[in-house]
Design an enzyme around this catalytic site. Structure first.
Site, PDB file in Angstrom:
ATOM      1  N   ASN A 254       7.069   5.886   3.283  1.00 23.17           N
ATOM      2  CA  ASN A 254       6.980   7.345   3.213  1.00 23.17           C
ATOM      3  C   ASN A 254       6.289   7.951   4.435  1.00 23.17           C
ATOM      4  OD1 ASN A 254       7.771   9.639   1.691  1.00 23.17           O
ATOM      5  ND2 ASN A 254       5.643   9.968   1.068  1.00 23.17           N
ATOM      6  N   ARG A 255       6.229   7.186   5.506  1.00 23.59           N
ATOM      7  CA  ARG A 255       5.871   7.696   6.832  1.00 23.59           C
ATOM      8  C   ARG A 255       6.957   7.332   7.846  1.00 23.59           C
ATOM      9  NH1 ARG A 255       2.730   8.808   3.497  1.00 23.59           N
ATOM     10  NH2 ARG A 255       0.487   9.217   3.643  1.00 23.59           N
ATOM     11  N   SER A 310       1.901   8.061  -7.541  1.00 24.10           N
ATOM     12  CA  SER A 310       0.643   8.148  -8.276  1.00 24.10           C
ATOM     13  C   SER A 310      -0.479   7.760  -7.305  1.00 24.10           C
ATOM     14  CB  SER A 310       0.648   7.207  -9.485  1.00 24.10           C
ATOM     15  OG  SER A 310       0.533   5.843  -9.094  1.00 24.10           O
ATOM     16  N   GLU A 385       2.430  13.370  -7.923  1.00 23.47           N
ATOM     17  CA  GLU A 385       1.455  12.297  -8.113  1.00 23.47           C
ATOM     18  C   GLU A 385       1.157  12.266  -9.609  1.00 23.47           C
ATOM     19  OE1 GLU A 385       0.350  10.274  -5.830  1.00 23.47           O
ATOM     20  OE2 GLU A 385       0.791  11.271  -3.921  1.00 23.47           O
TER      21      GLU A 385
END
Length: 422
Positions: A254-255, A310, A385
């Site tokens: 997720n980067r 999360s 989240e």
């Protein structure tokens, strides 16, 4: 969620209905220290001086520091934080992990029901479950092998539809477990798949949603990392792709999306938990997901994308890369986020905070939400989240799976009803 855990770990075989044996965290504590005016730098100094790992690192006043302390450092740590507020998240992290990783057995071919959500499960059992679930509803769903991970594991997906047949409506896409240790996201996305299938033609709201959208659910976006959390390191975050010339494997998927890839919300250090990769989009799994999302978009477009994470109890909108920029659809994103949070809270009283990613949690570069909105032109792009806010963190007890699923489904249904209404 973000952390910087990097332990050397022992491997163990995955066996259903057995207690797994990852790195021994026996005696480790996880302690939350809320930062206050004047003590942020001192908390940061303690973390650095004692070489401690964090689940949450405090960058500014008012942010919590969720800190992992090995047994040898507990006396020094407790002395250093004397006089500060603190909350024990895990008295014995090893015991908490042992309780969480006692998996209930699952037999392939079993007719899936609510009992699946009483326990966490092995990667292989998730594949069997998804195929068995789809097998109960063959005329309006398909199990899809969406592609292979770097280590050759299947990236599974369920595709659901209602009136008009498959690929005839704008798509809703849900991603879970892009960060390997976030096990609750696997279970919650599967709970939504189970509910959308089993409640169709029984629940009017769910029937309307399934009739109005093609629904794609990818419960395990990062299968290599997920499997690794079950055999070696429960707290691993990244994928398992090697980094040439570096001792540390993996990139934070997720980067790694090819939009606003470089910036302070990611790292160029391969040993960092937020390592963005050597090049934008060079993650094996990211290539698979980009190809799948482009293929889905080519049918009738994508109405909404949600990336489930999360922990923190947050529901967030673009952008991650900037704390000042806002998309033209910001007002609509905020409206739908509030609808989601209000409906979710009505089920079990769980409060969620809403807002843009950067100003609500932290700055992120190369994330899925910004990429989907700006590159793929998805109409609505959001991220969550899930439970909790830190009482248990990543190691969430199995008895919270079902209530998490119930409340998340309620929030999602309310939000999608609002999308249908326009």
């Amino acid at each position: 969620m973000r952390s910087v855990l990097s332990f050397a770990l022992l491997a163990a075989n995955v066996v259903s209905a057995a207690v797994l044996a990852p790195f021994d965290y026996s005696g480790y504590k996880v302690v939350r220290v809320p930062t206050q005016k004047g003590n942020v730098k001192e908390v940061q100094r303690i973390i650095t001086d004692l070489n401690l790992d964090t689940w949450k690192y405090p960058k500014a006043e008012g942010q919590n520091a969720d800190i992992v302390i090995p047994p040898s450092q507990i006396p020094s740590f407790m002395e250093r934080i004397s006089g500060m507020d603190r909350e024990i998240m895990h008295e014995d992290l090893g015991m908490s992990i042992s309780n969480e990783t006692t998996f209930e057995a699952y037999s392939a071919g079993y007719a899936p029901d609510i009992n699946w959500f009483k326990s966490y499960h092995s990667y292989q059992d998730h594949l069997s479950y998804l195929q068995d679930l789809q097998g109960l509803f063959r005329t309006r769903s398909e199990y899809v092998d969406a592609g292979k991970s770097h280590e050759g594991r299947t990236i599974p997906a369920l595709h659901l539809w209602g009136k008009g047949g498959k690929n005839s409506k704008p798509a809703i896409i849900f991603h879970g477990t892009i960060h390997a240790r976030e096990w609750i996201t696997t279970m919650v996305t599967e709970y939504m798949a189970w509910s959308f299938l089993s409640e169709y033609n029984k629940n009017a709201d769910i029937t309307s949603i399934v009739d109005n959208f093609d629904i794609w659910i990818f419960p395990i976006v990062n299968p290599d990392g997920f499997a690794y959390t079950q055999t070696s390191n429960r707290l691993w975050r990244k994928n398992r792709q090697p980094n040439p010339g570096a001792r540390c494997p993996g990139r934070d998927l997720n980067r790694n999306y090819p939009y606003q890839w470089v910036g302070p919300g990611s790292s160029s250090n391969p040993c960092s938990d937020i390592y963005r990769g050597a090049e934008a989009g060079d993650g094996t799994e990211i290539k698979v997901h980009i190809a799948n999302m482009k293929k889905i978009a080519a049918y009738k477009g994508i109405a909404m994308f949600v990336d489930w994470h999360s922990y923190g109890q947050l529901f967030m909108s673009p952008y991650g890369y900037s704390c000042t920029a806002r998309p033209p659809t910001d007002a609509r994103h905020q409206e739908l986020s509030r609808i989601f949070a209000q409906a979710l809270k009505a089920v079990h009283g769980t409060p969620y905070k809403t807002g843009p990613i950067c100003s609500t949690i932290y700055q992120v570069n190369g994330d899925s939400v910004d990429w989907a909105l700006e590159v793929l032109k998805v109409k609505l792009s959001l991220t969550a989240e899930l439970r909790d806010t830190g009482a248990r963190g990543f190691v969430l007890p199995a008895d919270q799976i079902l209530p998490s699923g119930e409340e998340t489904l309620a929030g999602t249904v309310a939000m999608l009803k609002a999308v249908i209404k326009g």
